[in-house]
Design a protein around this motif. Sequence first.
Motif, PDB file in Angstrom:
ATOM      1  N   UNK A 166      -5.664  18.983 -16.943  1.00  0.00           N
ATOM      2  CA  UNK A 166      -4.249  18.846 -16.946  1.00  0.00           C
ATOM      3  C   UNK A 166      -4.022  17.312 -17.389  1.00  0.00           C
ATOM      4  N   UNK A 167      -2.873  16.940 -17.888  1.00  0.00           N
ATOM      5  CA  UNK A 167      -2.516  15.661 -18.274  1.00  0.00           C
ATOM      6  C   UNK A 167      -1.096  15.310 -17.591  1.00  0.00           C
ATOM      7  N   UNK A 168      -1.175  13.996 -17.525  1.00  0.00           N
ATOM      8  CA  UNK A 168      -0.029  13.347 -16.956  1.00  0.00           C
ATOM      9  C   UNK A 168       1.383  13.295 -18.095  1.00  0.00           C
ATOM     10  N   UNK A 169       2.410  13.619 -17.734  1.00  0.00           N
ATOM     11  CA  UNK A 169       3.485  13.644 -18.424  1.00  0.00           C
ATOM     12  C   UNK A 169       4.232  12.318 -18.490  1.00  0.00           C
ATOM     13  N   UNK A 170       4.324  11.787 -17.401  1.00  0.00           N
ATOM     14  CA  UNK A 170       4.966  10.520 -17.300  1.00  0.00           C
ATOM     15  C   UNK A 170       4.671   9.942 -15.672  1.00  0.00           C
ATOM     16  N   UNK A 171       5.146   8.798 -15.452  1.00  0.00           N
ATOM     17  CA  UNK A 171       5.119   8.056 -14.149  1.00  0.00           C
ATOM     18  C   UNK A 171       6.453   7.861 -13.482  1.00  0.00           C
ATOM     19  N   UNK A 172       6.814   8.625 -12.852  1.00  0.00           N
ATOM     20  CA  UNK A 172       8.005   8.512 -11.970  1.00  0.00           C
ATOM     21  C   UNK A 172       8.066   7.864 -10.666  1.00  0.00           C
ATOM     22  N   UNK A 173       6.786   8.027 -10.113  1.00  0.00           N
ATOM     23  CA  UNK A 173       6.621   7.439  -8.554  1.00  0.00           C
ATOM     24  C   UNK A 173       5.220   6.619  -8.621  1.00  0.00           C
ATOM     25  N   UNK A 174       5.489   5.641  -7.758  1.00  0.00           N
ATOM     26  CA  UNK A 174       4.411   4.991  -7.220  1.00  0.00           C
ATOM     27  C   UNK A 174       3.770   5.420  -5.757  1.00  0.00           C
ATOM     28  N   UNK A 175       2.712   6.011  -5.527  1.00  0.00           N
ATOM     29  CA  UNK A 175       2.341   6.435  -4.032  1.00  0.00           C
ATOM     30  C   UNK A 175       1.732   5.488  -3.684  1.00  0.00           C
ATOM     31  N   UNK A 176       2.153   4.699  -2.756  1.00  0.00           N
ATOM     32  CA  UNK A 176       1.305   3.262  -2.001  1.00  0.00           C
ATOM     33  C   UNK A 176       0.744   3.780  -0.884  1.00  0.00           C
ATOM     34  N   UNK A 177      -0.534   3.975  -0.705  1.00  0.00           N
ATOM     35  CA  UNK A 177      -1.132   4.149   0.639  1.00  0.00           C
ATOM     36  C   UNK A 177      -1.374   2.643   1.177  1.00  0.00           C
ATOM     37  N   UNK A 178      -0.561   2.423   2.295  1.00  0.00           N
ATOM     38  CA  UNK A 178      -0.304   1.168   2.865  1.00  0.00           C
ATOM     39  C   UNK A 178      -1.698   0.680   4.009  1.00  0.00           C
ATOM     40  N   UNK A 179      -2.538   1.639   3.974  1.00  0.00           N
ATOM     41  CA  UNK A 179      -3.412   1.466   4.916  1.00  0.00           C
ATOM     42  C   UNK A 179      -3.810   2.833   5.856  1.00  0.00           C
ATOM     43  N   UNK A 180      -5.069   2.767   6.392  1.00  0.00           N
ATOM     44  CA  UNK A 180      -5.561   3.815   6.861  1.00  0.00           C
ATOM     45  C   UNK A 180      -5.221   3.923   8.434  1.00  0.00           C
ATOM     46  N   UNK A 181      -4.776   2.805   9.102  1.00  0.00           N
ATOM     47  CA  UNK A 181      -4.503   2.914  10.537  1.00  0.00           C
ATOM     48  C   UNK A 181      -3.394   3.899  10.954  1.00  0.00           C
ATOM     49  N   UNK A 182      -3.662   4.512  11.890  1.00  0.00           N
ATOM     50  CA  UNK A 182      -2.441   5.408  12.385  1.00  0.00           C
ATOM     51  C   UNK A 182      -2.780   5.532  14.162  1.00  0.00           C
ATOM     52  N   UNK A 183      -1.716   5.759  14.698  1.00  0.00           N
ATOM     53  CA  UNK A 183      -1.824   6.106  16.161  1.00  0.00           C
ATOM     54  C   UNK A 183      -2.169   7.382  16.543  1.00  0.00           C
ATOM     55  N   UNK A 184      -2.408   8.336  15.299  1.00  0.00           N
ATOM     56  CA  UNK A 184      -2.891   9.827  15.552  1.00  0.00           C
ATOM     57  C   UNK A 184      -4.372   9.604  15.067  1.00  0.00           C
ATOM     58  N   UNK A 185      -5.122  10.880  15.260  1.00  0.00           N
ATOM     59  CA  UNK A 185      -6.200  11.113  14.569  1.00  0.00           C
ATOM     60  C   UNK A 185      -6.534  12.614  14.584  1.00  0.00           C
ATOM     61  N   UNK A 186      -5.561  13.395  13.441  1.00  0.00           N
ATOM     62  CA  UNK A 186      -5.442  14.696  13.304  1.00  0.00           C
ATOM     63  C   UNK A 186      -6.463  15.256  12.735  1.00  0.00           C
ATOM     64  N   UNK A 187      -6.871  16.482  12.984  1.00  0.00           N
ATOM     65  CA  UNK A 187      -7.893  17.524  12.455  1.00  0.00           C
ATOM     66  C   UNK A 187      -7.685  17.585  10.862  1.00  0.00           C
ATOM     67  N   UNK A 188      -6.482  17.806  10.373  1.00  0.00           N
ATOM     68  CA  UNK A 188      -6.313  18.230   9.247  1.00  0.00           C
ATOM     69  C   UNK A 188      -5.872  16.869   8.421  1.00  0.00           C
ATOM     70  N   UNK A 189      -6.337  15.719   8.902  1.00  0.00           N
ATOM     71  CA  UNK A 189      -6.026  14.583   8.006  1.00  0.00           C
ATOM     72  C   UNK A 189      -7.035  14.284   6.843  1.00  0.00           C
ATOM     73  N   UNK A 190      -6.581  14.487   5.496  1.00  0.00           N
ATOM     74  CA  UNK A 190      -7.289  14.154   4.474  1.00  0.00           C
ATOM     75  C   UNK A 190      -7.784  12.526   4.330  1.00  0.00           C
ATOM     76  N   UNK A 191      -7.265  11.711   5.055  1.00  0.00           N
ATOM     77  CA  UNK A 191      -7.449  10.381   5.017  1.00  0.00           C
ATOM     78  C   UNK A 191      -8.651   9.694   6.179  1.00  0.00           C
TER      79      UNK A 191
END
Length: 321
Positions: free
Chosen positions: A16-41
């Motif tokens: 697949x190829x990218x059509x355009x860039x409408x959105x920048x998704x910024x991961x601001x860090x991996x700290x969280x108050x939870x540790x969920x089983x399904x978390x992909x991070x």
Amino acid sequence: MRDVRPLLQARAFPAIRRDRIDTLQLNLGYRCNLSCLHCHVNAGPNRTETMDRETMELALQVAERRGIGCLDLTGGSPEMNPNFRWLVEQARRRGIHVMDRFNPTIAEHDGYRWVPDFLAAHAVEVIASLPCHSQANVDQQRGEGVFESSIRVLQWLNRLGYGQPHGELHLNLVYNPNGAFLPPAQDALEADYKRLLADNFGIVFNRLFALANMPVKRFGSWLLSKGQLDAYLDLLTAAHRDENLAHVMCRSLVSVDYRGFVYDCDFNQMLGLPLGGGEPRHLSGLLTTPPADAPQAIAVGGHCYGCTAGQGSSCGGATNA
């Protein structure tokens, strides 16, 4: 944590190829108050990776130069980044739409009670995790007391004007399965959520996003430890639908990690697959590269079937809803 990457890369996925860039998704860090089983991070309270203000400023410059109208803030819990408020304020002043991938319980965590009022004051679109309308399922997946805390915070957001049918403050909820199976049909599930949350708690919201669990980081490692990774990948692959390829998020989005390196999506970020599958690239390159010369190829692997299986699954929910 066991490495799932060799098994994911062994599975072919359509190019697949990218059509355009409408959105920048910024991961601001991996700290969280939870540790969920399904978390992909693999986010959690002990993670220390955090995007600094210099990288945020660079992202704002890239958005302005390339005409990108949306910042999609994620984590971890993005609000735990000490520069979160500065980033939102700067983006809104520049006319950039901001989405916050919000774990509601953070608003009841020490030091973060400012979050709901701040989000409302800056008209931030809230995408709030509530992986089920059942307390037992939510607490099993995310920890005891998470459901009740989430309900209180969603009611708080409603009092601020979020989620009203004709209001300007958008509140979307996120469902994900509590195991190795695909989400049910999004429209029917949204109707159930709206009926049950309204009847039981007086909560209203705009849309429900039904997301598949991605076999990456913590969830991928859990599948591997249970001997279920191959079976889950078989499930995703068998449910693949070519028509969903036209609507996957990576065709209009670029993901940015806390250091400023860029990827085709947050999942590829966690797998260390650079933008386009080439050499590592930094935001500074997007700032100097003419828009027409940005990489269009997208790095893919077996995990990508999580976005094209069944009804499809993207950061905006089902792709065929």
